[in-house]
Design an enzyme around this catalytic site. Structure first.
Site, PDB file in Angstrom:
ATOM      1  N   TYR A 192       3.165   3.549   1.815  1.00 48.34           N
ATOM      2  CA  TYR A 192       5.097   3.308   0.862  1.00 48.34           C
ATOM      3  C   TYR A 192       4.056   2.121  -0.224  1.00 48.34           C
ATOM      4  O   TYR A 192       4.968   2.309  -0.820  1.00 48.34           O
ATOM      5  CB  TYR A 192       5.837   2.982   1.625  1.00 48.34           C
ATOM      6  CG  TYR A 192       5.862   3.777   3.065  1.00 48.34           C
ATOM      7  CD1 TYR A 192       6.398   4.715   2.422  1.00 48.34           C
ATOM      8  CD2 TYR A 192       6.259   3.738   3.803  1.00 48.34           C
ATOM      9  CE1 TYR A 192       6.584   6.286   3.606  1.00 48.34           C
ATOM     10  CE2 TYR A 192       6.553   4.579   5.147  1.00 48.34           C
ATOM     11  CZ  TYR A 192       7.143   5.718   4.287  1.00 48.34           C
ATOM     12  OH  TYR A 192       7.674   6.720   5.688  1.00 48.34           O
TER      13      TYR A 192
ATOM     14  N   SER B 180       8.193   3.575  11.919  1.00 49.34           N
ATOM     15  CA  SER B 180       8.483   5.024  11.301  1.00 49.34           C
ATOM     16  C   SER B 180       6.604   6.056  10.846  1.00 49.34           C
ATOM     17  O   SER B 180       6.177   5.824  11.729  1.00 49.34           O
ATOM     18  CB  SER B 180       8.880   4.742  10.163  1.00 49.34           C
ATOM     19  OG  SER B 180       9.832   6.334   9.993  1.00 49.34           O
ATOM     20  N   TYR B 181       6.690   6.504  10.409  1.00 47.84           N
ATOM     21  CA  TYR B 181       5.381   6.305   9.822  1.00 47.84           C
ATOM     22  C   TYR B 181       3.836   5.208  10.093  1.00 47.84           C
ATOM     23  O   TYR B 181       2.921   6.077  10.765  1.00 47.84           O
ATOM     24  CB  TYR B 181       5.082   6.885   8.048  1.00 47.84           C
ATOM     25  CG  TYR B 181       3.977   7.352   7.769  1.00 47.84           C
ATOM     26  CD1 TYR B 181       3.829   9.039   7.723  1.00 47.84           C
ATOM     27  CD2 TYR B 181       2.906   6.593   8.436  1.00 47.84           C
ATOM     28  CE1 TYR B 181       3.022   9.535   7.358  1.00 47.84           C
ATOM     29  CE2 TYR B 181       1.841   7.969   7.273  1.00 47.84           C
ATOM     30  CZ  TYR B 181       1.659   9.082   7.051  1.00 47.84           C
ATOM     31  OH  TYR B 181       0.323   9.588   6.832  1.00 47.84           O
TER      32      TYR B 181
ATOM     33  N   TRP C 284      12.351  12.887   2.663  1.00 48.32           N
ATOM     34  CA  TRP C 284      11.240  11.886   2.489  1.00 48.32           C
ATOM     35  C   TRP C 284       9.709  12.315   1.331  1.00 48.32           C
ATOM     36  O   TRP C 284       9.246  11.365   0.999  1.00 48.32           O
ATOM     37  CB  TRP C 284      10.321  12.278   3.896  1.00 48.32           C
ATOM     38  CG  TRP C 284       9.822  10.736   4.504  1.00 48.32           C
ATOM     39  CD1 TRP C 284       8.957  10.029   4.036  1.00 48.32           C
ATOM     40  CD2 TRP C 284       7.891  11.245   4.444  1.00 48.32           C
ATOM     41  NE1 TRP C 284       7.602   9.028   4.468  1.00 48.32           N
ATOM     42  CE2 TRP C 284       7.105  10.423   4.677  1.00 48.32           C
ATOM     43  CE3 TRP C 284       7.634  12.708   3.840  1.00 48.32           C
ATOM     44  CZ2 TRP C 284       5.419  10.705   4.121  1.00 48.32           C
ATOM     45  CZ3 TRP C 284       5.809  12.878   3.789  1.00 48.32           C
ATOM     46  CH2 TRP C 284       5.341  11.956   3.954  1.00 48.32           C
TER      47      TRP C 284
ATOM     48  N   ASP D  48      19.660   6.160  15.173  1.00 44.54           N
ATOM     49  CA  ASP D  48      18.398   6.430  14.605  1.00 44.54           C
ATOM     50  C   ASP D  48      17.952   8.435  15.424  1.00 44.54           C
ATOM     51  O   ASP D  48      17.799   9.032  16.142  1.00 44.54           O
ATOM     52  CB  ASP D  48      16.875   5.543  14.905  1.00 44.54           C
ATOM     53  CG  ASP D  48      15.430   6.531  14.251  1.00 44.54           C
ATOM     54  OD1 ASP D  48      15.470   6.841  13.328  1.00 44.54           O
ATOM     55  OD2 ASP D  48      14.735   6.330  15.478  1.00 44.54           O
TER      56      ASP D  48
ATOM     57  N   HIS E  58      18.484   4.241  11.014  1.00 42.29           N
ATOM     58  CA  HIS E  58      17.058   4.400  11.716  1.00 42.29           C
ATOM     59  C   HIS E  58      16.233   2.841  10.417  1.00 42.29           C
ATOM     60  O   HIS E  58      15.017   2.404  10.780  1.00 42.29           O
ATOM     61  CB  HIS E  58      16.501   5.827  10.735  1.00 42.29           C
ATOM     62  CG  HIS E  58      14.916   5.947  10.509  1.00 42.29           C
ATOM     63  ND1 HIS E  58      13.703   6.223  11.233  1.00 42.29           N
ATOM     64  CD2 HIS E  58      14.204   5.645   9.284  1.00 42.29           C
ATOM     65  CE1 HIS E  58      12.963   6.303  11.393  1.00 42.29           C
ATOM     66  NE2 HIS E  58      12.388   6.387  10.173  1.00 42.29           N
TER      67      HIS E  58
END
Length: 584
Positions: free
Chosen positions: A49, A118-119, A166, A257, A292
């Site tokens: 990111y 997350s990722y 996303w 989430d 989330h």
């Protein structure tokens, strides 16, 4: 990229340090470490990111103060790293190579831990399944267990809201990287910025496969082209290789989430099947009343109290303490309970020894003709309930476990998540509500929840959705859980199995899990419908994949929900006896 913390020690920072991967590609990282002392255990954080999006969310300076050297690496093809970003494709090999590099550095003591949400959590499991010898611990926050079932799809329905949001965000980033490198992106940027400006139009656009994000990130079309769990997913996912993970892990999730099921699955799977007994004994789980992206304890239309936030439980310190102890050369078990849950309704944290809880009383509450809900089984004969579903006018998403971009102000990603009043949705003719009598005493529901329907449709394919709702004495109907099943995938994601219109089938809708006390004076409600849009894509109803459907393909479906003795429909609740329950 660090938080604006004042370090307790002098910090050396090395920017854009090149790290060569096995194929020669140079990935780059920022390295933070104390100016004196060492060698240090390494905390590796891998992100796709870039700096701006992650600024303030990664505890770099606190980790340095805790004794770590922090390696903050840009994933392949992102930030300042070379190569092409292909969603998930290189994360296992690149993660392994980076861990090995970290262990060899002169300022490293040879042990490596990983952290991130997350990722950033997915890349941890991808690397851990390659069994790098130096990896000692993971902290995976809001992380799915599988890229196919639980990230791209949920029981056959495409998770449109989070997937399009996303991909749009990542496409803007990737185009910005290309522009900075001197490439002409003028032909692609306007369409993607249009999605950012008007997400609702993007969700409604058909066919889904032709969305402009698919011209920039091929994963958009790949995901849509592979509804079934096939070789594409097998080549990417760490799901089937988690028995190779040899590291303790702290799994952090939220009741609202969309990856809650993955967080719970990762914890239970590694607790049973991690590569070593030590790793199996040292899995830990924390679940709060969070979405989330939001861990303040204010979710949807509910404030869960002063104890509900991550700050209240000092989550950052808990995570760093876990990591610090895990990298120490010791075979002693890590301190702390295996499970820590926030019990909503009581609004307290409670420690547990396992998940699901051993004292659970699995209890069925049946859907009855006329709209009632009770533990009493249905009669031998009862007329079914009916509604008409039109995919051109789908039931809208209101609350639940979702990530939708484009809320008020344009930037919110959780603006419709959490417990929100369902009365506007329940007023629709294509939503059935089944409601209990007023509860005479508190009812605690902690654990996995599912809805079983015996149902038929006039269409060649359809979806069935279910919600568990807490009805307050003032009439508010706040969503606690939601789920969906696509009829063709009622037996799982490996292979689509067509249905016969008009035939009654049994469908199980996984609502994942909760910890909710329905207070005395409240009522339970189960809502049944056939859409939850744009959280999930619209099923055209013609039996064909939804990715290529247009409105011309949409089929109006006449839906039948059975609730007689031979065809019962019910919700299975994990009821926890109230005796002895209390705050920790």
């Amino acid at each position: 990229m660090a938080k604006l913390d004042v370090p307790a020690v002098a910090v050396v920072v090395e920017h854009n340090t090149p790290i060569e991967m096995r194929d020669g590609t140079q990935l780059r990282a920022d390295i933070y470490r104390a100016a004196e002392g060492g060698p240090f255990p390494v905390l590796l954080i891998r992100t796709p990111y870039g700096e701006q999006l992650m600024r303030g969310t990664i505890p770099v300076i606190p980790a340095v103060d805790a004794g770590f050297a922090v390696v903050l690496q840009h994933c392949r093809g992102t930030g300042t790293s070379d190569g092409e970003f292909v969603t998930f494709e290189h994360e296992a090999a690149d993660g392994f190579d980076t861990i090995e590099w970290c262990a060899r550095q002169p300022w490293s003591d040879g042990s490596v831990a990983m952290y991130g949400p997350s990722y950033l959590g997915m890349v941890q499991f991808a690397a851990a399944t390659q069994a790098p010898a130096a990896l000692r611990a993971l902290v995976a926050v809001v992380t799915p267990a599988d890229y196919h079932w639980g990230l791209a799809y949920r029981q056959g329905a495409f998770q449109l809201g989070q997937a399009l949001g996303w991909h749009t965000m990542k496409c803007v980033q990737q185009l910005a990287y290309r522009a900075a490198a001197g490439q002409d992106v003028s032909g692609e940027m306007p369409a993607v910025l249009g999605l950012m400006a008007d997400p609702a139009a993007g969700y409604a656009r058909l066919p889904l496969r032709d969305a402009p994000v698919g011209r920039i990130l091929r994963s958009w079309r790949d995901w849509l082209d592979h509804e079934e769990r096939d070789g594409y997913w097998a080549g990417l996912s760490y799901r089937g290789a988690r028995d190779r993970v040899a590291a303790p892990a702290l799994h952090v999730g939220g009741w609202f989430d969309l990856f809650l099921g993955g967080t719970l699955d990762n914890f239970t799977t590694l607790s049973r099947h991690a590569a070593t007994e030590y790793a199996r004994r040292n899995q830990r789980l924390i679940i709060g009343p969070w979405t989330h992206t939001d861990r303040t304890g204010v979710v949807g239309e509910v404030h869960f109290g002063s104890a509900a936030s991550d700050a209240a439980i000092q989550l950052e310190r808990v995570q760093l303490d876990f990591l610090r102890r895990a990298v120490q050369p010791s075979e002693e078990d890590l301190p702390g309970p295996p499970v820590r849950l926030f019990v909503m309704g009581d609004n307290v944290w409670r420690d547990e020894n396992e998940w699901p809880l051993a004292r659970t009383r699995w209890t069925r509450w049946y859907l009855h003709a006329g709209g009632s809900l009770s533990p009493e089984p249905p009669p031998a004969e009862a007329a079914p309930s009916h509604y008409t579903h039109d995919p051109r006018d789908p039931v809208p998403t209101v609350g639940g476990s979702t990530v939708l971009f484009g809320g008020p102000g344009g930037g919110s990603v959780s603006w419709l998540a959490g417990p929100r009043d369902q009365r506007p949705v329940e007023a629709r003719s294509d939503v059935l509500s089944f409601t209990s009598e007023v509860l005479a005493e508190d009812l605690e529901v902690t654990g996995p929840v599912s809805v079983t329907l015996h149902a038929a449709t006039s269409a060649a394919d359809t979806d069935f959705t279910a919600k568990l709702v807490d009805v307050w004495p003032d009439g508010r109907a706040l969503c606690v859980l939601d789920g969906i099943v696509r009829a063709r995938f009622r037996r799982g994601g490996d292979r689509a199995e067509p249905i016969t219109p008009g035939e009654v089938y049994e469908y199980t809708i996984d609502l994942i899990a909760t910890s909710q006390v329905f207070k005395a004076g409240h009522r339970l409600r189960v809502d049944i419908a056939s859409a939850n849009f744009p959280c999930f894509d619209r099923n055209p109803g013609n039996g064909a994949p939804a990715a290529t459907a247009t409105e011309d393909d949409f089929v109006v479906a006449e839906q039948t929900i059975c609730h007689d003795r031979d065809h019962p429909s019910y919700i299975t609740l994990p009821v926890i006896p109230r005796a002895g329950a209390g705050a920790s």
